[in-house]
Design a protein around this motif. Structure first.
Motif, PDB file in Angstrom:
ATOM      1  N   THR A  97       0.969  -1.217  -0.155  1.00  0.00           N
ATOM      2  CA  THR A  97       0.107   0.259  -0.079  1.00  0.00           C
ATOM      3  C   THR A  97       1.095   1.225  -0.212  1.00  0.00           C
ATOM      4  O   THR A  97       1.942   1.210  -0.258  1.00  0.00           O
ATOM      5  CB  THR A  97      -1.082  -0.096   1.271  1.00  0.00           C
ATOM      6  OG1 THR A  97      -1.787   0.949   1.046  1.00  0.00           O
ATOM      7  CG2 THR A  97      -0.231   0.147   2.508  1.00  0.00           C
ATOM      8  N   LYS A  98       0.301   2.298   0.301  1.00  0.00           N
ATOM      9  CA  LYS A  98       1.015   3.612   0.352  1.00  0.00           C
ATOM     10  C   LYS A  98       0.993   4.528   1.606  1.00  0.00           C
ATOM     11  O   LYS A  98      -0.186   4.430   2.153  1.00  0.00           O
ATOM     12  CB  LYS A  98       0.970   4.358  -0.712  1.00  0.00           C
ATOM     13  CG  LYS A  98       1.641   4.085  -2.153  1.00  0.00           C
ATOM     14  CD  LYS A  98       1.907   5.147  -3.247  1.00  0.00           C
ATOM     15  CE  LYS A  98       2.702   4.375  -4.283  1.00  0.00           C
ATOM     16  NZ  LYS A  98       2.952   5.615  -5.365  1.00  0.00           N
ATOM     17  N   ASP A  99       1.892   4.998   2.161  1.00  0.00           N
ATOM     18  CA  ASP A  99       1.759   5.788   3.145  1.00  0.00           C
ATOM     19  C   ASP A  99       2.550   7.214   3.006  1.00  0.00           C
ATOM     20  O   ASP A  99       3.725   7.050   2.856  1.00  0.00           O
ATOM     21  CB  ASP A  99       2.458   5.009   4.390  1.00  0.00           C
ATOM     22  CG  ASP A  99       2.280   6.002   5.866  1.00  0.00           C
ATOM     23  OD1 ASP A  99       1.475   6.966   5.645  1.00  0.00           O
ATOM     24  OD2 ASP A  99       3.127   5.701   6.644  1.00  0.00           O
ATOM     25  N   LYS A 106       0.937  -3.475   3.808  1.00  0.00           N
ATOM     26  CA  LYS A 106      -0.238  -3.402   4.666  1.00  0.00           C
ATOM     27  C   LYS A 106       0.110  -3.942   6.097  1.00  0.00           C
ATOM     28  O   LYS A 106       0.677  -4.880   6.369  1.00  0.00           O
ATOM     29  CB  LYS A 106      -1.210  -4.298   4.134  1.00  0.00           C
ATOM     30  CG  LYS A 106      -1.719  -3.856   2.592  1.00  0.00           C
ATOM     31  CD  LYS A 106      -2.747  -4.806   2.039  1.00  0.00           C
ATOM     32  CE  LYS A 106      -3.322  -3.949   0.795  1.00  0.00           C
ATOM     33  NZ  LYS A 106      -4.550  -4.962   0.028  1.00  0.00           N
ATOM     34  N   PRO A 107      -0.300  -3.283   7.108  1.00  0.00           N
ATOM     35  CA  PRO A 107      -0.213  -3.684   8.486  1.00  0.00           C
ATOM     36  C   PRO A 107      -0.815  -4.959   9.018  1.00  0.00           C
ATOM     37  O   PRO A 107      -2.114  -5.224   8.474  1.00  0.00           O
ATOM     38  CB  PRO A 107      -0.660  -2.532   9.430  1.00  0.00           C
ATOM     39  CG  PRO A 107      -1.699  -1.614   8.603  1.00  0.00           C
ATOM     40  CD  PRO A 107      -1.234  -2.108   6.961  1.00  0.00           C
ATOM     41  N   SER A 159       2.368  -3.671  13.150  1.00  0.00           N
ATOM     42  CA  SER A 159       1.608  -2.623  12.973  1.00  0.00           C
ATOM     43  C   SER A 159       2.059  -1.263  12.174  1.00  0.00           C
ATOM     44  O   SER A 159       1.383  -0.455  11.778  1.00  0.00           O
ATOM     45  CB  SER A 159       1.019  -1.953  14.321  1.00  0.00           C
ATOM     46  OG  SER A 159       2.050  -1.604  14.906  1.00  0.00           O
ATOM     47  N   GLN A 160       3.260  -1.374  11.929  1.00  0.00           N
ATOM     48  CA  GLN A 160       3.826  -0.197  11.187  1.00  0.00           C
ATOM     49  C   GLN A 160       4.285  -0.659   9.740  1.00  0.00           C
ATOM     50  O   GLN A 160       4.687   0.228   8.979  1.00  0.00           O
ATOM     51  CB  GLN A 160       5.487   0.220  11.642  1.00  0.00           C
ATOM     52  CG  GLN A 160       5.710   0.287  13.181  1.00  0.00           C
ATOM     53  CD  GLN A 160       4.917   1.854  13.468  1.00  0.00           C
ATOM     54  OE1 GLN A 160       5.020   2.671  12.358  1.00  0.00           O
ATOM     55  NE2 GLN A 160       4.589   2.177  14.483  1.00  0.00           N
ATOM     56  N   TYR A 207      16.295  -5.434  14.917  1.00  0.00           N
ATOM     57  CA  TYR A 207      16.668  -5.207  13.376  1.00  0.00           C
ATOM     58  C   TYR A 207      15.199  -4.921  12.584  1.00  0.00           C
ATOM     59  O   TYR A 207      14.205  -5.907  12.799  1.00  0.00           O
ATOM     60  CB  TYR A 207      17.286  -6.575  13.119  1.00  0.00           C
ATOM     61  CG  TYR A 207      18.827  -6.633  13.528  1.00  0.00           C
ATOM     62  CD1 TYR A 207      19.814  -6.309  12.458  1.00  0.00           C
ATOM     63  CD2 TYR A 207      19.184  -6.961  14.825  1.00  0.00           C
ATOM     64  CE1 TYR A 207      21.077  -6.524  12.886  1.00  0.00           C
ATOM     65  CE2 TYR A 207      20.206  -6.999  15.291  1.00  0.00           C
ATOM     66  CZ  TYR A 207      21.343  -6.753  14.309  1.00  0.00           C
ATOM     67  OH  TYR A 207      22.852  -6.815  14.495  1.00  0.00           O
ATOM     68  N   VAL A 208      15.293  -4.047  11.933  1.00  0.00           N
ATOM     69  CA  VAL A 208      13.918  -3.550  11.360  1.00  0.00           C
ATOM     70  C   VAL A 208      14.012  -4.068   9.746  1.00  0.00           C
ATOM     71  O   VAL A 208      15.043  -3.503   9.197  1.00  0.00           O
ATOM     72  CB  VAL A 208      13.751  -2.074  11.486  1.00  0.00           C
ATOM     73  CG1 VAL A 208      12.561  -1.677  10.714  1.00  0.00           C
ATOM     74  CG2 VAL A 208      13.695  -1.664  12.891  1.00  0.00           C
TER      75      VAL A 208
END
Length: 368
Positions: A97-99, A106-107, A159-160, A207-208
């Motif tokens: 998706t886009k933010d 998508k979360p 959630s991010q 770690y992300v």
């Protein structure tokens, strides 16, 4: 009698020429789409031709694209995505998706994905299927997936809108793993991505995983910039996965100088202490003697060896670490004494397998 025979021969020749012309027009109409000849399809309808067997000694596979095409109406009624085929994608099944204009995931997704065993779409081209774990499948689709599907892979997001890193470590200092589908870990489980395998060896930092499948180099930059604001003042290290398909000189951030200059700016501004650029080539670049099928649509249109050399030079000049997944994969040939061993690093033509990812992480977490 001679006149009749002559007329019959002429009639047959004209019919053959007409059919050949029609087949040619039909082939042009179906250009770059999987299809069978008109004669084959007609003979199959009346029972003269039998489809190739889908049986093999060890696992069934499908060779006729129509087998999948026939199920597309049922597939498109639900949120099932089919990738790596010429068929239109079901956008409702997309995980992206886009933010604020930047591609993200998508979360809170819980998705399963797998390859389909097929020879219908060319060498090394295996379709993929993906859908939410609680998706209700039509029995006919379910049977098709059961028959031709490979091992199921778990894909989860937080959630991010980030790919889940396993184990979950609530540390203040973070390491960002940025890039597209290779950084994301396409077609491998949550716990064996680059970020997860590094996290399993280091519990002092978080770690992300910023990887997003299908991102362009420009979109990778946008995603990374957004993450630097989300984790402002907490970033210890950056792992930037630079895929071969990011080398697109006509596109924004499509050349090595643009990307490296942008990284230098981010690193200086955010005071990031350590940066590694990982070059992730496709199998077509790593083992061209095995994969570049000459005179076919699978022949790569570009040779990117010079661009790779330019990228390596710029990375080292910037004071960043350099890692090359292709060099690691190629080294497996010597270790295993097999020309086929290199392919163990890959789960498809582009993405690293769990094994290839582990070997890359061995290097990333080794001495500088």
């Amino acid at each position: 009698m001679k006149k009749f025979a002559f007329a019959a021969v002429i009639s047959v020749l004209l019919s053959a020429l007409t059919l050949a012309a029609f087949e040619g027009v039909y082939s042009l109409y179906k250009w770059r789409k999987p299809h069978r000849s008109v004669v084959y399809q007609l003979s199959a309808l009346v029972g003269f031709s039998k489809p190739r067997s889908n049986e093999s000694a060890y696992a069934p596979y499908f060779s006729n694209p129509q087998e999948l095409a026939d199920l597309l109406p049922l597939i498109n009624e639900t949120d099932i995505g089919i990738g790596h085929t010429p068929f239109p994608r079901n956008e409702d099944a997309a995980i992206k998706t886009k933010d604020n204009g930047c591609p993200t995931l998508k979360p809170n997704l819980r998705t399963t994905t797998f390859f389909l065993h097929a020879s219908a779409f060319g060498p090394y081209a295996f379709p993929t299927a993906f859908y939410k774990v609680d998706e209700k499948l039509d029995p006919r689709v379910e049977e098709f997936f059961r028959r031709y599907g490979g091992p199921h892979i778990a894909i989860s997001t937080n959630s991010q809108g980030e790919r889940v890193t396993v184990p979950d470590v609530a540390a203040d200092r973070v390491v960002l793993v940025a890039g597209d589908s290779v950084a994301f870990g396409a077609m491998i489980d949550d716990e064996v991505t680059i970020a997860s395998q590094m996290q399993a060896r280091d519990g002092t930092r978080r770690y992300v995983n910023l990887g997003v499948p299908g991102n362009s180099a420009e979109e990778n930059h946008c995603r990374l910039e957004a993450a630097t604001q989300r984790y402002k003042g907490r970033i210890d290290e950056l792992i930037y996965v630079y895929c071969e398909n990011d080398l697109q000189p006509e596109d924004p951030y499509g050349s090595p100088p643009e990307v490296i200059e942008a990284l230098k700016s981010i690193v200086a501004r955010e005071k990031i202490g350590k940066v590694t650029v990982v070059f992730a080539p496709s199998i077509y670049m790593v083992v061209p003697e095995m994969t570049r099928v000459e005179d076919s649509e699978w022949t790569p249109s570009q040779r990117r060896e010079k661009q790779r050399a330019e990228l390596k030079e710029l990375v080292e000049a910037a004071g960043f670490r350099w890692a090359d997944a292709g060099v690691l994969a190629r080294s497996e040939e010597q270790a295993a004494k097999s020309v086929w061993a290199t392919l163990a690093y890959f789960t498809d033509t582009v993405h690293l397998s769990a094994y290839g990812t582990r070997k890359l992480v061995d290097q990333l977490m080794g001495p500088d």
